[in-house]
Scaffold this motif. Sequence first.
Motif, PDB file in Angstrom:
ATOM      1  N   LYS A 857      17.854 -45.100 -11.640  1.00 45.35           N
ATOM      2  CA  LYS A 857      18.337 -43.978 -12.448  1.00 45.35           C
ATOM      3  C   LYS A 857      19.819 -43.763 -12.135  1.00 45.35           C
ATOM      4  O   LYS A 857      20.173 -43.106 -11.147  1.00 45.35           O
ATOM      5  N   PRO A 858      20.741 -44.341 -12.930  1.00 42.68           N
ATOM      6  CA  PRO A 858      22.172 -44.195 -12.628  1.00 42.68           C
ATOM      7  C   PRO A 858      22.613 -42.736 -12.722  1.00 42.68           C
ATOM      8  O   PRO A 858      21.983 -41.923 -13.410  1.00 42.68           O
ATOM      9  N   LEU A 859      23.722 -42.431 -12.051  1.00 45.29           N
ATOM     10  CA  LEU A 859      24.221 -41.055 -12.036  1.00 45.29           C
ATOM     11  C   LEU A 859      24.607 -40.565 -13.420  1.00 45.29           C
ATOM     12  O   LEU A 859      24.631 -39.360 -13.686  1.00 45.29           O
ATOM     13  N   LYS A 860      24.902 -41.498 -14.317  1.00 49.43           N
ATOM     14  CA  LYS A 860      25.278 -41.084 -15.674  1.00 49.43           C
ATOM     15  C   LYS A 860      24.096 -40.471 -16.430  1.00 49.43           C
ATOM     16  O   LYS A 860      24.281 -39.750 -17.404  1.00 49.43           O
ATOM     17  N   ALA A 861      22.872 -40.810 -15.971  1.00 43.87           N
ATOM     18  CA  ALA A 861      21.674 -40.285 -16.646  1.00 43.87           C
ATOM     19  C   ALA A 861      21.305 -38.932 -16.062  1.00 43.87           C
ATOM     20  O   ALA A 861      20.944 -38.833 -14.885  1.00 43.87           O
ATOM     21  N   PRO A 862      21.382 -37.860 -16.842  1.00 37.98           N
ATOM     22  CA  PRO A 862      21.078 -36.529 -16.303  1.00 37.98           C
ATOM     23  C   PRO A 862      19.595 -36.389 -15.953  1.00 37.98           C
ATOM     24  O   PRO A 862      18.736 -36.988 -16.591  1.00 37.98           O
ATOM     25  N   LEU A 863      19.340 -35.603 -14.918  1.00 36.62           N
ATOM     26  CA  LEU A 863      17.961 -35.268 -14.558  1.00 36.62           C
ATOM     27  C   LEU A 863      17.778 -33.759 -14.684  1.00 36.62           C
ATOM     28  O   LEU A 863      18.732 -32.987 -14.575  1.00 36.62           O
ATOM     29  N   ARG A 864      16.520 -33.376 -14.877  1.00 38.10           N
ATOM     30  CA  ARG A 864      16.238 -31.976 -15.178  1.00 38.10           C
ATOM     31  C   ARG A 864      16.319 -31.081 -13.950  1.00 38.10           C
ATOM     32  O   ARG A 864      16.939 -30.018 -13.995  1.00 38.10           O
ATOM     33  N   GLU A 865      15.673 -31.507 -12.837  1.00 37.17           N
ATOM     34  CA  GLU A 865      15.524 -30.556 -11.732  1.00 37.17           C
ATOM     35  C   GLU A 865      15.474 -31.277 -10.386  1.00 37.17           C
ATOM     36  O   GLU A 865      14.981 -32.401 -10.279  1.00 37.17           O
ATOM     37  N   MET A 866      15.966 -30.594  -9.363  1.00 38.08           N
ATOM     38  CA  MET A 866      15.795 -31.049  -7.995  1.00 38.08           C
ATOM     39  C   MET A 866      15.353 -29.867  -7.140  1.00 38.08           C
ATOM     40  O   MET A 866      15.712 -28.716  -7.404  1.00 38.08           O
ATOM     41  N   VAL A 867      14.553 -30.164  -6.115  1.00 35.65           N
ATOM     42  CA  VAL A 867      14.074 -29.144  -5.182  1.00 35.65           C
ATOM     43  C   VAL A 867      14.602 -29.498  -3.798  1.00 35.65           C
ATOM     44  O   VAL A 867      14.522 -30.655  -3.371  1.00 35.65           O
ATOM     45  N   VAL A 868      15.157 -28.515  -3.099  1.00 31.83           N
ATOM     46  CA  VAL A 868      15.640 -28.696  -1.730  1.00 31.83           C
ATOM     47  C   VAL A 868      14.742 -27.896  -0.803  1.00 31.83           C
ATOM     48  O   VAL A 868      14.626 -26.666  -0.944  1.00 31.83           O
ATOM     49  N   VAL A 869      14.099 -28.601   0.145  1.00 32.24           N
ATOM     50  CA  VAL A 869      13.157 -27.958   1.055  1.00 32.24           C
ATOM     51  C   VAL A 869      13.763 -27.892   2.452  1.00 32.24           C
ATOM     52  O   VAL A 869      14.148 -28.925   3.023  1.00 32.24           O
ATOM     53  N   HIS A 870      13.834 -26.671   2.982  1.00 32.70           N
ATOM     54  CA  HIS A 870      14.369 -26.478   4.342  1.00 32.70           C
ATOM     55  C   HIS A 870      13.963 -25.093   4.827  1.00 32.70           C
ATOM     56  O   HIS A 870      13.927 -24.138   4.042  1.00 32.70           O
ATOM     57  N   PRO A 871      13.649 -24.932   6.115  1.00 33.76           N
ATOM     58  CA  PRO A 871      13.207 -23.620   6.604  1.00 33.76           C
ATOM     59  C   PRO A 871      14.324 -22.605   6.788  1.00 33.76           C
ATOM     60  O   PRO A 871      14.058 -21.418   6.916  1.00 33.76           O
ATOM     61  N   ASP A 872      15.598 -23.053   6.810  1.00 40.44           N
ATOM     62  CA  ASP A 872      16.722 -22.147   7.094  1.00 40.44           C
ATOM     63  C   ASP A 872      17.122 -21.402   5.816  1.00 40.44           C
ATOM     64  O   ASP A 872      17.679 -22.000   4.880  1.00 40.44           O
ATOM     65  N   ALA A 873      16.888 -20.095   5.797  1.00 42.63           N
ATOM     66  CA  ALA A 873      17.179 -19.294   4.604  1.00 42.63           C
ATOM     67  C   ALA A 873      18.671 -19.235   4.310  1.00 42.63           C
ATOM     68  O   ALA A 873      19.089 -19.243   3.139  1.00 42.63           O
ATOM     69  N   ASP A 874      19.507 -19.154   5.354  1.00 36.59           N
ATOM     70  CA  ASP A 874      20.958 -19.106   5.150  1.00 36.59           C
ATOM     71  C   ASP A 874      21.450 -20.371   4.462  1.00 36.59           C
ATOM     72  O   ASP A 874      22.286 -20.318   3.538  1.00 36.59           O
ATOM     73  N   PHE A 875      20.949 -21.488   4.922  1.00 39.09           N
ATOM     74  CA  PHE A 875      21.357 -22.754   4.316  1.00 39.09           C
ATOM     75  C   PHE A 875      20.923 -22.821   2.854  1.00 39.09           C
ATOM     76  O   PHE A 875      21.695 -23.216   1.973  1.00 39.09           O
ATOM     77  N   LEU A 876      19.698 -22.422   2.581  1.00 42.26           N
ATOM     78  CA  LEU A 876      19.213 -22.441   1.195  1.00 42.26           C
ATOM     79  C   LEU A 876      20.026 -21.492   0.315  1.00 42.26           C
ATOM     80  O   LEU A 876      20.296 -21.785  -0.851  1.00 42.26           O
ATOM     81  N   ASP A 877      20.443 -20.358   0.895  1.00 43.83           N
ATOM     82  CA  ASP A 877      21.293 -19.423   0.132  1.00 43.83           C
ATOM     83  C   ASP A 877      22.612 -20.093  -0.232  1.00 43.83           C
ATOM     84  O   ASP A 877      23.127 -19.927  -1.348  1.00 43.83           O
ATOM     85  N   ASP A 878      23.185 -20.837   0.723  1.00 44.44           N
ATOM     86  CA  ASP A 878      24.458 -21.518   0.462  1.00 44.44           C
ATOM     87  C   ASP A 878      24.293 -22.597  -0.601  1.00 44.44           C
ATOM     88  O   ASP A 878      25.121 -22.728  -1.517  1.00 44.44           O
ATOM     89  N   ILE A 879      23.227 -23.374  -0.494  1.00 40.90           N
ATOM     90  CA  ILE A 879      23.005 -24.473  -1.438  1.00 40.90           C
ATOM     91  C   ILE A 879      22.717 -23.939  -2.834  1.00 40.90           C
ATOM     92  O   ILE A 879      23.197 -24.474  -3.843  1.00 40.90           O
ATOM     93  N   ALA A 880      21.933 -22.885  -2.907  1.00 42.20           N
ATOM     94  CA  ALA A 880      21.581 -22.319  -4.214  1.00 42.20           C
ATOM     95  C   ALA A 880      22.661 -21.396  -4.750  1.00 42.20           C
ATOM     96  O   ALA A 880      22.618 -20.994  -5.919  1.00 42.20           O
ATOM     97  N   GLY A 881      23.638 -21.053  -3.903  1.00 45.55           N
ATOM     98  CA  GLY A 881      24.691 -20.137  -4.322  1.00 45.55           C
ATOM     99  C   GLY A 881      26.043 -20.814  -4.370  1.00 45.55           C
ATOM    100  O   GLY A 881      26.412 -21.464  -5.359  1.00 45.55           O
ATOM    101  N   LYS A 882      26.825 -20.716  -3.289  1.00 44.14           N
ATOM    102  CA  LYS A 882      28.204 -21.202  -3.257  1.00 44.14           C
ATOM    103  C   LYS A 882      28.333 -22.689  -3.591  1.00 44.14           C
ATOM    104  O   LYS A 882      29.284 -23.119  -4.248  1.00 44.14           O
ATOM    105  N   LEU A 883      27.392 -23.489  -3.100  1.00 46.76           N
ATOM    106  CA  LEU A 883      27.529 -24.935  -3.208  1.00 46.76           C
ATOM    107  C   LEU A 883      26.768 -25.528  -4.384  1.00 46.76           C
ATOM    108  O   LEU A 883      26.815 -26.743  -4.616  1.00 46.76           O
ATOM    109  N   ARG A 884      26.071 -24.679  -5.106  1.00 47.75           N
ATOM    110  CA  ARG A 884      25.180 -25.146  -6.167  1.00 47.75           C
ATOM    111  C   ARG A 884      25.902 -26.006  -7.209  1.00 47.75           C
ATOM    112  O   ARG A 884      25.450 -27.107  -7.558  1.00 47.75           O
TER     113      ARG A 884
END
Length: 1107
Positions: A857-884
């Motif tokens: 699946k080359p990067l040129k082909a868009p994908l619908r969704e990705m899930v990031v699993v991690h126990p650290d809430a701060d990190f998930l906030d950063d990934i889903a917020g500032k770094l999204r």
Amino acid sequence: MEEVCEGKDFSFPKREEEILRLWTEIKAFETQLERTKDSPEYVFYDGPPFATGLPHYGHILAGTIKDIVTRYQSMNGFHVTRRFGWDCHGLPVENEIDRRLNLKKRDDVLKLGIDKYNEECRSIVTRYVEEWEKIVWRTGRWIDFKNGYKTMDLSFMESVWWVFAQLYKKDLVYKGFKVMPYSTGCKTPLSNFEAGQEYRDVPDPEIMVTFPVIGDPHKAAFVAWTTTPWTLPSNLALCVNANFVYVKVRNKYSGKVYVVAESRLSALPSEKPKPNVANGSIDDSKKPNPKTKGSSTGKTGDALDHFEVLEKVSGASLEYSDSAFKVIADNYVTDDSGTGIVHCAPAFGEDDYRVCIENQVIIKGENLIVAVDDDGCFTTKISEFSGQYVKDADKDIIEAIKGKGRLVKLGSFMHSYPFCPRSKTPLIYRAVPSWFIKVETLKEKLLRNNKETYWVPDFVKEKRFQNWLENARDWAVSRSRFWGTPLPIWISEDGEEVEVMDSIEKLEKLSGVKADDLHRHKIDHITIPSKRGPEYGVLRRVDDVFDCWFESGSMPYAYIHYPFENVELFENNFPGHFVAEGLDQTRGWFYTLMVLSTALFDKPAFRNLICNGLVLAEDGKKMSKSLRNYPSPLEVIDNYGADALRLYIINSPVVRAEPLRFKKEGVHGVVRDVFLPWYNAYRFLVQNAKRLEVEGLAPFIPIDQATLQNSSNVLDQWINSATQSLIYFFRQEMDGYRLYTVVPYLLKFLDNLTNIYVRFNRKRLKGRTGEEDCRMALSTLYNVLLVSCKVMAPFTPFFTEVLYQNLRKVTNGSEDSIHYCRFPQEEGKRGERIEQSVVRMMTIIDLARNIRERHNKPLKAPLREMVVVHPDADFLDDIAGKLREYVLEELNVRSLVPCNDTLKYASLRKRLGKSMGVVAKEVVRDFKRPDGMTESEIDAAGDGDVLVILDLHADESLYEAGVAREIVNRIQKLRKKAALEPTDIVEVYFNSLDEDKSLSERVLNSQDSYIADAIGSHLLPSAVKPSHAVIICEESFHGISGMSFVISLTRPTLMFNLDAIHRLNAGNSKFAQGLETYLLSRDHTNLKSEFQLGNGKVCLRSVSLLA
């Protein structure tokens, strides 16, 4: 700032040569010293090399280490005097003159005259100074050659005299004999350090010789084994081991009775009856034992078939007699070879000399008969072999022993033997009269002072150097040679009166003779009247000169002419702050520095030390001019630049005192992996700063640091924090003298700068998010590059200067050279959370790319969704917020879902019962695919910390976005093919070649904003392309996502609304045509600026034209 070329056109060596000219023009080094002259001193000792040879990679390595540390300390506000030193005396110089003048013996020198000989030596010691200066300067090392010191300078030699005189006053000097490695080729003893430099595997004769036991009822003889038959005429004793059992055995066939160690009985050759055997001697030379190499070995049981044991005694009971030619005992006798009995010739063996002194065979301090002269030939005291070179006499001595019936065994023994590194002749061990320093009495002080020093790496100090100090012996500091600092000892003819000079003034006062040169031919004639009266004659100087290691060890005092000058400078800054040399100097310069400083002041000579390893050829062998197994340093520098060479050797095991196999490709790798990415980040800054002016905006001026620290952009916050971490790390490692840790950290930092900050911020840096945001991003990049240049200035002085000279043009009050700048201090807080979050973000991106690659699946082909699993809430906030937005754009995914429930998508490999939930929060294990889903529909990747899940379902709604990416990709490649710079403005036209143009029209309409954002302008239909447009590059593409089309890149072109112009001018077509011609003749950029300044209007001859 000035425009800069592409990385492929940037010549690192040529730009370095330009920087050398700049440094010369502004007197950079001299200016730095002048600016810091009132600052605290940082004292650095430069070990003096011999100037009789050209510098090699070992010198460049040590010089680079010294330059890095001293540059760093200068940038920290210290005044660092750096004077180059030359070792002018000693064996290397004399050996070259001996070869040039074909002087074979000591008498040849005396016939020539010491005056002529020494002046010949003086004439060559500075022969390669110009070449040294050229290479050292070209490597970027700042050091003072004009005010350098030479060990042959009058001031240096006078301080050496003072050092020796202080030791004499402390009763640390005595005259005696010492068995030393002796070069018959150079006619001088060598230090153990010098003697260990060259070993060769050579065959030597192996013989067993009988020593009859006087008065023994069985007419027994001790049997000793030796590989140096030439020492037998000087035998004074036999040595056994008191702990061994010795046997007296009779050969069952010859009747001869021998005494040997029981454990070595098997080493005796078996003898069977032979006709005409004289005196029972056996010559085994023609029948060597086929089972052995070297000394004979075998089983004792087999030996008893040939020998009858008459008696067993302990080694201790064999000691007898109170004079010479007796049996003594010592534990240095081993039973791993020979017979367990060693013959002792105290004039030619270090252990022999020691045990003979301890057992009063000879008396310490009394004259010892040494029957071998300075040329390695027997004296008349060995009349039978007088005048023969000792090694050549082996054969005749063996024949003489055989003739006396005392040869038990003759063979050949292959072993590793030391050779003189200068004359390439085999060394012998020979007792020589010498003046000694009582090092053994200083041992406890030496060990204590060593503990006060800091070494990198520390194992060299704790093991190698510590062991050397623990086994320190008295140091023979005199040499019976000619070109060196003469010993300042004057002695009366009867030996009762001794004067040791501690200054030229004292010599002149006592002798009444003016002395302006202290070399032998200038002072040997000077005598001193005896204080006891004229009837006692005069005092004359002893013939010897100092071992050049004594001169080197005196360097901290002699190079500043202490104590005759610079008393305050020395006493306020001793011990020196820093020294650096190779691993071999643990037994050389480092040792002599420590011995003399301890003896003089009970202090170490230095506080901090870096010890480097050996630079070898690529094949692992020693670099050799004759073998031509390494490229010349200047060739490497001319190809890749000095900075690349400096970083290559610093980022290698050699800085940890391990060997380095030098590879030219490794230097090229530094250019590719370090300098080009660094340069490209810098070039991207310059291009986009210049773009502001091209677009008619205010010139780029960096925003102040305080404002940058408050940026709301998350990547600005991250790179600012990472830069502070860089400063902190560099300071920490440089203060700890761990140079080898710096380059890997820099590599990671530059990789993050180019592949995260610049890559993810291209829109901001190119001005597509607004001018204010663009200037913030550019200023942040500018500050990061400026700080990284200052941090790396000690390591890469040229490249950082190149960048700095351009960067400084947009600021006022900047220093003329980066090397005048202070080393950066930490400013602002380091954001550990954001740094960690960005690191994890890059991990997420890498994991997602891996999933794409697995499923094609080359990067040129868009994908619908990705899930990031991690126990650290701060990190998930950063990934889903500032770094999204950065994650989604980089991975071409439409949505990101954070998940802290690690058990929802992952399972543990072991059943953990009730504690399972707790453990799952700490460790993410195997991916647990949702029920009913296949691997082609959803897949995951993890690294033990974070888990990434990608939805791989095909989605027609994403098809058009994928096609748009393909079109953008072709446009970017076409720009590159046309060699366009990022700041070059072009217009892009699209022409569909398909019969059914509905797909292309649909894509261009739905993805217009994305395409415009990606290429910096709207994608125009070819139908509106003016006929007068200048095409820069054009290419057709086929089968791209089912489409065929042509992309045209043209220069920016004016487009006219002819109807509007005609109406504006009352239908005057001639005037309208002239207006078109005039506007087309104008520079497009300037015309655009005029329209912007006129708010969309330009007035020409009182006619208002709408833009």
